[in-house]
Design a protein around this motif. Sequence first.
Motif, PDB file in Angstrom:
ATOM      1  N   LEU A 175     -78.580  54.942  13.697  1.00 56.64           N
ATOM      2  CA  LEU A 175     -78.009  56.190  13.193  1.00 56.64           C
ATOM      3  C   LEU A 175     -76.732  55.952  12.400  1.00 56.64           C
ATOM      4  N   ASN A 176     -75.849  55.100  12.913  1.00 57.51           N
ATOM      5  CA  ASN A 176     -74.644  54.756  12.164  1.00 57.51           C
ATOM      6  C   ASN A 176     -74.166  53.378  12.581  1.00 57.51           C
ATOM      7  N   GLY A 177     -73.274  52.835  11.784  1.00 58.75           N
ATOM      8  CA  GLY A 177     -72.821  51.476  12.012  1.00 58.75           C
ATOM      9  C   GLY A 177     -73.807  50.475  11.444  1.00 58.75           C
ATOM     10  N   GLU A 178     -73.641  49.219  11.842  1.00 56.90           N
ATOM     11  CA  GLU A 178     -74.558  48.171  11.402  1.00 56.90           C
ATOM     12  C   GLU A 178     -74.552  47.051  12.418  1.00 56.90           C
ATOM     13  N   GLY A 179     -75.588  46.238  12.351  1.00 55.47           N
ATOM     14  CA  GLY A 179     -75.692  45.131  13.289  1.00 55.47           C
ATOM     15  C   GLY A 179     -76.773  44.170  12.860  1.00 55.47           C
ATOM     16  N   TYR A 180     -77.246  43.398  13.839  1.00 51.57           N
ATOM     17  CA  TYR A 180     -78.246  42.364  13.585  1.00 51.57           C
ATOM     18  C   TYR A 180     -79.276  42.382  14.700  1.00 51.57           C
ATOM     19  N   VAL A 181     -80.529  42.141  14.341  1.00 54.77           N
ATOM     20  CA  VAL A 181     -81.615  42.082  15.318  1.00 54.77           C
ATOM     21  C   VAL A 181     -82.403  40.795  15.111  1.00 54.77           C
ATOM     22  N   ARG A 182     -83.093  40.405  16.161  1.00 51.86           N
ATOM     23  CA  ARG A 182     -83.983  39.250  16.065  1.00 51.86           C
ATOM     24  C   ARG A 182     -85.103  39.421  17.061  1.00 51.86           C
ATOM     25  N   ASN A 183     -86.138  38.601  16.886  1.00 52.08           N
ATOM     26  CA  ASN A 183     -87.200  38.522  17.883  1.00 52.08           C
ATOM     27  C   ASN A 183     -87.138  37.121  18.475  1.00 52.08           C
ATOM     28  N   GLU A 184     -88.272  36.521  18.801  1.00 54.96           N
ATOM     29  CA  GLU A 184     -88.246  35.209  19.453  1.00 54.96           C
ATOM     30  C   GLU A 184     -87.760  34.097  18.527  1.00 54.96           C
ATOM     31  N   LYS A 185     -87.729  34.371  17.237  1.00 49.89           N
ATOM     32  CA  LYS A 185     -87.186  33.396  16.289  1.00 49.89           C
ATOM     33  C   LYS A 185     -85.659  33.489  16.318  1.00 49.89           C
ATOM     34  N   GLU A 186     -84.986  32.458  15.905  1.00 50.38           N
ATOM     35  CA  GLU A 186     -83.522  32.422  15.913  1.00 50.38           C
ATOM     36  C   GLU A 186     -82.903  33.159  14.732  1.00 50.38           C
ATOM     37  N   GLU A 187     -83.740  33.661  13.795  1.00 51.42           N
ATOM     38  CA  GLU A 187     -83.232  34.314  12.593  1.00 51.42           C
ATOM     39  C   GLU A 187     -82.836  35.764  12.871  1.00 51.42           C
ATOM     40  N   TYR A 188     -81.603  36.127  12.482  1.00 50.43           N
ATOM     41  CA  TYR A 188     -81.122  37.500  12.627  1.00 50.43           C
ATOM     42  C   TYR A 188     -81.305  38.250  11.313  1.00 50.43           C
ATOM     43  N   PHE A 189     -81.625  39.551  11.410  1.00 49.68           N
ATOM     44  CA  PHE A 189     -81.788  40.415  10.256  1.00 49.68           C
ATOM     45  C   PHE A 189     -80.776  41.549  10.358  1.00 49.68           C
ATOM     46  N   LYS A 190     -80.098  41.835   9.259  1.00 49.86           N
ATOM     47  CA  LYS A 190     -79.112  42.908   9.234  1.00 49.86           C
ATOM     48  C   LYS A 190     -79.810  44.261   9.250  1.00 49.86           C
ATOM     49  N   VAL A 191     -79.269  45.201  10.039  1.00 51.90           N
ATOM     50  CA  VAL A 191     -79.763  46.572  10.080  1.00 51.90           C
ATOM     51  C   VAL A 191     -78.583  47.511   9.904  1.00 51.90           C
ATOM     52  N   GLU A 192     -78.865  48.683   9.333  1.00 54.13           N
ATOM     53  CA  GLU A 192     -77.820  49.675   9.094  1.00 54.13           C
ATOM     54  C   GLU A 192     -78.425  51.069   9.233  1.00 54.13           C
ATOM     55  N   ALA A 193     -77.577  52.088   9.109  1.00 52.39           N
ATOM     56  CA  ALA A 193     -78.031  53.476   9.250  1.00 52.39           C
ATOM     57  C   ALA A 193     -79.250  53.738   8.381  1.00 52.39           C
ATOM     58  N   GLY A 194     -80.256  54.361   8.964  1.00 49.79           N
ATOM     59  CA  GLY A 194     -81.501  54.675   8.257  1.00 49.79           C
ATOM     60  C   GLY A 194     -82.589  53.643   8.461  1.00 49.79           C
ATOM     61  N   ASP A 195     -82.258  52.520   9.106  1.00 53.12           N
ATOM     62  CA  ASP A 195     -83.255  51.486   9.393  1.00 53.12           C
ATOM     63  C   ASP A 195     -83.886  51.727  10.756  1.00 53.12           C
ATOM     64  N   ALA A 196     -85.140  51.376  10.874  1.00 53.85           N
ATOM     65  CA  ALA A 196     -85.869  51.443  12.140  1.00 53.85           C
ATOM     66  C   ALA A 196     -86.507  50.080  12.390  1.00 53.85           C
ATOM     67  N   VAL A 197     -86.399  49.584  13.608  1.00 50.09           N
ATOM     68  CA  VAL A 197     -86.983  48.291  13.968  1.00 50.09           C
ATOM     69  C   VAL A 197     -87.993  48.528  15.077  1.00 50.09           C
ATOM     70  N   PHE A 198     -89.175  47.956  14.922  1.00 53.16           N
ATOM     71  CA  PHE A 198     -90.241  48.124  15.915  1.00 53.16           C
ATOM     72  C   PHE A 198     -90.563  46.780  16.554  1.00 53.16           C
ATOM     73  N   TRP A 199     -90.527  46.760  17.892  1.00 54.82           N
ATOM     74  CA  TRP A 199     -90.949  45.582  18.653  1.00 54.82           C
ATOM     75  C   TRP A 199     -92.165  45.967  19.483  1.00 54.82           C
ATOM     76  N   GLY A 200     -93.159  45.094  19.492  1.00 54.32           N
ATOM     77  CA  GLY A 200     -94.367  45.337  20.261  1.00 54.32           C
ATOM     78  C   GLY A 200     -94.185  45.008  21.730  1.00 54.32           C
ATOM     79  N   ASN A 201     -95.183  45.353  22.509  1.00 50.40           N
ATOM     80  CA  ASN A 201     -95.187  45.086  23.943  1.00 50.40           C
ATOM     81  C   ASN A 201     -94.955  43.598  24.215  1.00 50.40           C
ATOM     82  N   ASP A 202     -94.071  43.302  25.139  1.00 52.12           N
ATOM     83  CA  ASP A 202     -93.737  41.937  25.562  1.00 52.12           C
ATOM     84  C   ASP A 202     -92.998  41.113  24.513  1.00 52.12           C
ATOM     85  N   GLU A 203     -92.649  41.685  23.365  1.00 51.49           N
ATOM     86  CA  GLU A 203     -91.951  40.913  22.329  1.00 51.49           C
ATOM     87  C   GLU A 203     -90.483  40.699  22.731  1.00 51.49           C
TER      88      GLU A 203
END
Length: 119
Positions: free
Chosen positions: A60-88
Motif C-alpha cells: 500500500l505504501n513504502g517500499e521494500g524487497y521480497v524473495r523466494n527460495e532463491k537468494e535474489e531480492y526484488f524491489k516492491v513499492e506501492a501498487g505492487d502485488a506479490v503472489f507466493w504459492g502453497n509451501d513456497e
Amino acid sequence: MEFYKFDKESGKQISKFNSNFIMSRIIQTNKITNIGCMHLDRKGIVGYHQAVGPQLLLILNGEGYVRNEKEEYFKVEAGDAVFWGNDEWHETKTDVGLTAIVIESEELNPASFMPLKNH
C-alpha cells in the motif's frame, strides 16, 4: 513468485450509480480467506519462512524487497502485488518501512483480475 499491479493505471473507471472512481480488482474467493494488514517499520522484516497456503501481498505504501527460495531480492513499492504459492519459501524486508495487505486463501488466482508486472 509472481508480480502483479493493482495501481490506478491497472483499474477501470466506474460510473454506475452516478459514481466516479477507479476500481482495481484484486481477488475473488468462495472459500475461507484471511486478510490482514502488516506494518513494517524502518528495517522491518518478515523472516524467511514457508507459506502455509497461497498468499498475496499488496504493497500500500513504502517500499521494500521480497524473495523466494532463491537468494535474489526484488524491489516492491506501492501498487505492487506479490503472489507466493502453497509451501513456497519467502521473505519480505524494508529499509524505509512499508504497509501491506496480506490475503491468504486456498483458491487465490490473482491472474484473473490483475495484470502481471514486468520485472
